[in-house]
Design a protein around this motif. Sequence first.
Motif, PDB file in Angstrom:
ATOM      1  N   LEU A 109       0.868  -1.174   0.000  1.00  0.00           N
ATOM      2  CA  LEU A 109       0.000   0.000   0.000  1.00  0.00           C
ATOM      3  C   LEU A 109       0.899   1.217   0.000  1.00  0.00           C
ATOM      4  CD1 LEU A 109      -2.677   1.580   0.380  1.00  0.00           C
ATOM      5  CD2 LEU A 109      -2.471   1.146   2.846  1.00  0.00           C
ATOM      6  N   ASN A 110       0.811   2.042  -1.040  1.00  0.00           N
ATOM      7  CA  ASN A 110       1.642   3.240  -1.115  1.00  0.00           C
ATOM      8  C   ASN A 110       0.976   4.269  -2.022  1.00  0.00           C
ATOM      9  OD1 ASN A 110       2.191   2.321  -3.762  1.00  0.00           O
ATOM     10  ND2 ASN A 110       4.056   1.272  -3.094  1.00  0.00           N
ATOM     11  N   GLY A 111       1.711   5.288  -2.429  1.00  0.00           N
ATOM     12  CA  GLY A 111       1.172   6.279  -3.348  1.00  0.00           C
ATOM     13  C   GLY A 111       1.042   7.678  -2.791  1.00  0.00           C
ATOM     14  N   GLY A 112       1.300   7.855  -1.478  1.00  0.00           N
ATOM     15  CA  GLY A 112       1.263   9.197  -0.903  1.00  0.00           C
ATOM     16  C   GLY A 112      -0.114   9.723  -0.572  1.00  0.00           C
ATOM     17  N   GLY A 113      -1.143   8.867  -0.614  1.00  0.00           N
ATOM     18  CA  GLY A 113      -2.511   9.313  -0.380  1.00  0.00           C
ATOM     19  C   GLY A 113      -2.900   9.368   1.084  1.00  0.00           C
ATOM     20  N   VAL A 114      -4.185   9.717   1.316  1.00  0.00           N
ATOM     21  CA  VAL A 114      -4.688  10.000   2.659  1.00  0.00           C
ATOM     22  C   VAL A 114      -5.965   9.206   2.924  1.00  0.00           C
ATOM     23  CG1 VAL A 114      -5.545  11.799   4.220  1.00  0.00           C
ATOM     24  CG2 VAL A 114      -3.719  12.326   2.577  1.00  0.00           C
ATOM     25  N   PHE A 115      -6.019   8.573   4.112  1.00  0.00           N
ATOM     26  CA  PHE A 115      -7.261   8.021   4.652  1.00  0.00           C
ATOM     27  C   PHE A 115      -7.790   9.037   5.675  1.00  0.00           C
ATOM     28  CE2 PHE A 115      -4.883   4.349   3.240  1.00  0.00           C
ATOM     29  CZ  PHE A 115      -5.842   3.484   2.725  1.00  0.00           C
ATOM     30  N   ASP A 116      -8.842   9.750   5.332  1.00  0.00           N
ATOM     31  CA  ASP A 116      -9.408  10.765   6.220  1.00  0.00           C
ATOM     32  C   ASP A 116     -10.624  10.178   6.920  1.00  0.00           C
ATOM     33  OD1 ASP A 116     -10.479  12.931   7.507  1.00  0.00           O
ATOM     34  OD2 ASP A 116     -10.569  14.240   5.750  1.00  0.00           O
ATOM     35  N   LYS A 150       4.129  -4.371   2.804  1.00  0.00           N
ATOM     36  CA  LYS A 150       4.776  -3.091   3.066  1.00  0.00           C
ATOM     37  C   LYS A 150       3.792  -1.956   2.837  1.00  0.00           C
ATOM     38  CE  LYS A 150       9.004  -0.451   2.418  1.00  0.00           C
ATOM     39  NZ  LYS A 150      10.364  -0.436   1.807  1.00  0.00           N
ATOM     40  N   VAL A 151       3.695  -1.078   3.830  1.00  0.00           N
ATOM     41  CA  VAL A 151       2.848   0.119   3.754  1.00  0.00           C
ATOM     42  C   VAL A 151       3.784   1.314   3.826  1.00  0.00           C
ATOM     43  CG1 VAL A 151       0.991   1.410   4.864  1.00  0.00           C
ATOM     44  CG2 VAL A 151       0.950  -1.104   4.887  1.00  0.00           C
ATOM     45  N   ARG A 152       3.759   2.142   2.791  1.00  0.00           N
ATOM     46  CA  ARG A 152       4.752   3.212   2.709  1.00  0.00           C
ATOM     47  C   ARG A 152       4.128   4.511   2.205  1.00  0.00           C
ATOM     48  NH1 ARG A 152       8.603   5.425  -0.886  1.00  0.00           N
ATOM     49  NH2 ARG A 152      10.594   5.910   0.137  1.00  0.00           N
ATOM     50  N   GLY A 153       4.424   5.595   2.922  1.00  0.00           N
ATOM     51  CA  GLY A 153       4.119   6.924   2.429  1.00  0.00           C
ATOM     52  C   GLY A 153       2.659   7.314   2.436  1.00  0.00           C
ATOM     53  N   ILE A 154       1.845   6.651   3.259  1.00  0.00           N
ATOM     54  CA  ILE A 154       0.434   7.054   3.326  1.00  0.00           C
ATOM     55  C   ILE A 154       0.184   7.809   4.628  1.00  0.00           C
ATOM     56  CG2 ILE A 154      -0.310   5.167   1.824  1.00  0.00           C
ATOM     57  CD1 ILE A 154      -1.324   4.870   5.372  1.00  0.00           C
ATOM     58  N   THR A 155      -0.961   8.508   4.680  1.00  0.00           N
ATOM     59  CA  THR A 155      -1.353   9.287   5.857  1.00  0.00           C
ATOM     60  C   THR A 155      -2.703   8.811   6.359  1.00  0.00           C
ATOM     61  OG1 THR A 155      -0.156  11.257   5.129  1.00  0.00           O
ATOM     62  CG2 THR A 155      -1.948  11.601   6.696  1.00  0.00           C
ATOM     63  N   SER A 156      -2.810   8.655   7.676  1.00  0.00           N
ATOM     64  CA  SER A 156      -4.111   8.435   8.322  1.00  0.00           C
ATOM     65  C   SER A 156      -4.452   9.693   9.108  1.00  0.00           C
ATOM     66  CB  SER A 156      -4.069   7.217   9.244  1.00  0.00           C
ATOM     67  OG  SER A 156      -5.306   7.083   9.930  1.00  0.00           O
ATOM     68  N   LEU A 157      -5.579  10.290   8.762  1.00  0.00           N
ATOM     69  CA  LEU A 157      -5.983  11.571   9.336  1.00  0.00           C
ATOM     70  C   LEU A 157      -7.282  11.414  10.112  1.00  0.00           C
ATOM     71  CD1 LEU A 157      -5.672  14.728   9.424  1.00  0.00           C
ATOM     72  CD2 LEU A 157      -7.004  14.756   7.283  1.00  0.00           C
ATOM     73  N   ASP A 158      -7.299  11.935  11.335  1.00  0.00           N
ATOM     74  CA  ASP A 158      -8.530  12.072  12.123  1.00  0.00           C
ATOM     75  C   ASP A 158      -9.362  10.790  12.172  1.00  0.00           C
ATOM     76  OD1 ASP A 158      -7.833  14.647  12.696  1.00  0.00           O
ATOM     77  OD2 ASP A 158      -9.201  15.571  11.262  1.00  0.00           O
ATOM     78  N   ALA A 159      -8.739   9.714  12.615  1.00  0.00           N
ATOM     79  CA  ALA A 159      -9.477   8.459  12.791  1.00  0.00           C
ATOM     80  C   ALA A 159     -10.541   8.628  13.868  1.00  0.00           C
ATOM     81  CB  ALA A 159      -8.515   7.342  13.174  1.00  0.00           C
ATOM     82  N   THR A 173       5.846  -4.276   7.121  1.00  0.00           N
ATOM     83  CA  THR A 173       6.616  -3.064   7.414  1.00  0.00           C
ATOM     84  C   THR A 173       5.781  -1.819   7.141  1.00  0.00           C
ATOM     85  OG1 THR A 173       8.729  -4.114   6.898  1.00  0.00           O
ATOM     86  CG2 THR A 173       8.651  -1.712   6.779  1.00  0.00           C
ATOM     87  N   PHE A 174       5.835  -0.876   8.086  1.00  0.00           N
ATOM     88  CA  PHE A 174       5.268   0.461   7.901  1.00  0.00           C
ATOM     89  C   PHE A 174       6.439   1.436   7.819  1.00  0.00           C
ATOM     90  CE2 PHE A 174       2.062  -2.015  10.047  1.00  0.00           C
ATOM     91  CZ  PHE A 174       0.874  -1.647   9.423  1.00  0.00           C
ATOM     92  N   GLU A 175       6.502   2.194   6.738  1.00  0.00           N
ATOM     93  CA  GLU A 175       7.620   3.115   6.537  1.00  0.00           C
ATOM     94  C   GLU A 175       7.102   4.446   6.010  1.00  0.00           C
ATOM     95  OE1 GLU A 175      12.000   3.281   4.326  1.00  0.00           O
ATOM     96  OE2 GLU A 175      10.627   1.624   3.933  1.00  0.00           O
ATOM     97  N   GLU A 176       7.641   5.536   6.577  1.00  0.00           N
ATOM     98  CA  GLU A 176       7.270   6.891   6.179  1.00  0.00           C
ATOM     99  C   GLU A 176       5.757   7.090   6.220  1.00  0.00           C
ATOM    100  OE1 GLU A 176       9.139   7.807   2.465  1.00  0.00           O
ATOM    101  OE2 GLU A 176      11.143   7.375   3.228  1.00  0.00           O
ATOM    102  N   VAL A 177       5.159   6.586   7.297  1.00  0.00           N
ATOM    103  CA  VAL A 177       3.726   6.739   7.517  1.00  0.00           C
ATOM    104  C   VAL A 177       3.490   7.961   8.407  1.00  0.00           C
ATOM    105  CG1 VAL A 177       1.725   5.681   8.652  1.00  0.00           C
ATOM    106  CG2 VAL A 177       3.204   4.302   7.181  1.00  0.00           C
ATOM    107  N   ARG A 178       2.459   8.728   8.081  1.00  0.00           N
ATOM    108  CA  ARG A 178       2.069   9.878   8.908  1.00  0.00           C
ATOM    109  C   ARG A 178       0.686   9.615   9.504  1.00  0.00           C
ATOM    110  NH1 ARG A 178       4.994  14.453   8.608  1.00  0.00           N
ATOM    111  NH2 ARG A 178       3.217  15.667   9.351  1.00  0.00           N
ATOM    112  N   ILE A 179       0.579   9.825  10.821  1.00  0.00           N
ATOM    113  CA  ILE A 179      -0.679   9.638  11.526  1.00  0.00           C
ATOM    114  C   ILE A 179      -0.975  10.931  12.269  1.00  0.00           C
ATOM    115  CG2 ILE A 179      -1.795   8.381  13.403  1.00  0.00           C
ATOM    116  CD1 ILE A 179      -0.255   5.906  12.454  1.00  0.00           C
ATOM    117  N   ILE A 180      -2.153  11.502  12.008  1.00  0.00           N
ATOM    118  CA  ILE A 180      -2.438  12.847  12.497  1.00  0.00           C
ATOM    119  C   ILE A 180      -3.839  12.904  13.093  1.00  0.00           C
ATOM    120  CG2 ILE A 180      -2.613  15.288  11.875  1.00  0.00           C
ATOM    121  CD1 ILE A 180      -0.859  14.632   9.407  1.00  0.00           C
TER     122      ILE A 180
END
Length: 395
Positions: A109-116, A150-159, A173-180
């Motif tokens: 799972l990658n691509g730089g996208g966002v799960f809002d 491998k999960v890379r470069g995605i963002t999870s926002l406001d779960a 592996t989770f790499e370069e993941v952002r959780i906000i």
Amino acid sequence: MGRVNFGVSAFFVFCLLGLSANAKVFNIGSPPGSDITKALLKTFNEACQFPTKSTVLIPKGEYKLGEIEMLGPCKAPIRIALQGTLKADGNAVHNQKWVAFRNINGFKLNGGGVFDGEGNAAWRVNNCHKTEQCKKLPISIRFDYITDGKVRGITSLDAKNFHINVIGAKNLTFEEVRIIAPAESPNTDGIHVGRSDGIKIINSVITTGDDCVSVGDGMKNLLVERVTCGPGHGISVGSLGRYGHEQDVKGIKIINCTLQETDNGIRIKTWPSAACSTSASDIHFENIVLKNVTNPILIDQEYCPWNHCNKAKPSTIKLSNISFKNIRGTSGNKDAVKLLCSKGFPCQNVELGNIDIKYTGADGPATFQCANVSPKIMGTQVPKACSSPVTKPPQ
């Protein structure tokens, strides 16, 4: 010449999209702004049945997405390339999951996208941080029984609830993941892992309202490295011992991490009057930087939220082979180090080396508390390390 130029252009398009030129690409084919729940499930199922490598592409743009389960096994490795933003229904509070990936080998799972998760509306009706008698809200992303992923470069926002939950995984592996999420968002653990083997969380940033990383029972061989945590409740092993039939925890490494403005630092927590008798061993915290962290180092074997336990009955979770090394920075209160182990099963083989935690409050200086543990002390100790008589465990 035209054919050569087209081939080169196509190659660069694949590179820019982060797609593999030898993988079949399945595009969801839905316009931005639409609800892609049905389209994504249909596209995933087609890709999952493709005989060689495949990629499911969700292009840039915002899309609505309802509850969805993407279920394997697949015939070949599969990738989800999320470039857009997936938005949950901010008022949906009745489901226990939003997005689930399950039973897949060779998953990316990658691509730089966002799960809002659009959790703001749900947090107002969530009181699970005050009572266990509450309506559970959906976990944003579940990874269940994923192997070699491998999960890379995605963002999870406001779960609405946990951002990411992992169970039954192997080599993920989770790499370069952002959780906000805001500091006041309840029960929004960043990444919760349990009953898995070989999980890595590296080079990621987690800012949320609960534990940045939480470790459940049955977890083996976890590496958390170069993670920045805060705000949040810190990095926690446990809580353990609340339920019957829990499994042992073994092989946890938390290294080269930074915690800033968190309610706790690095901690291990188990319930008294535990419903099971298991162990947690080979747990190592090393090279940790603290910035105004409350309870920087904590072993708490009397963890009892809502007072729904009997503190007079000691925890039966056996803790052993634990180390805290090269931990430095500042504490938000005077209780810099607390090693509060079970009087029924005292902690065994606990090491502390080069601890340098400063506190400058009016009620200082910083303190170091021990109960039912005799730690092995090496190098610098600020605050000064304690020694504690150890209660003899039951025979």
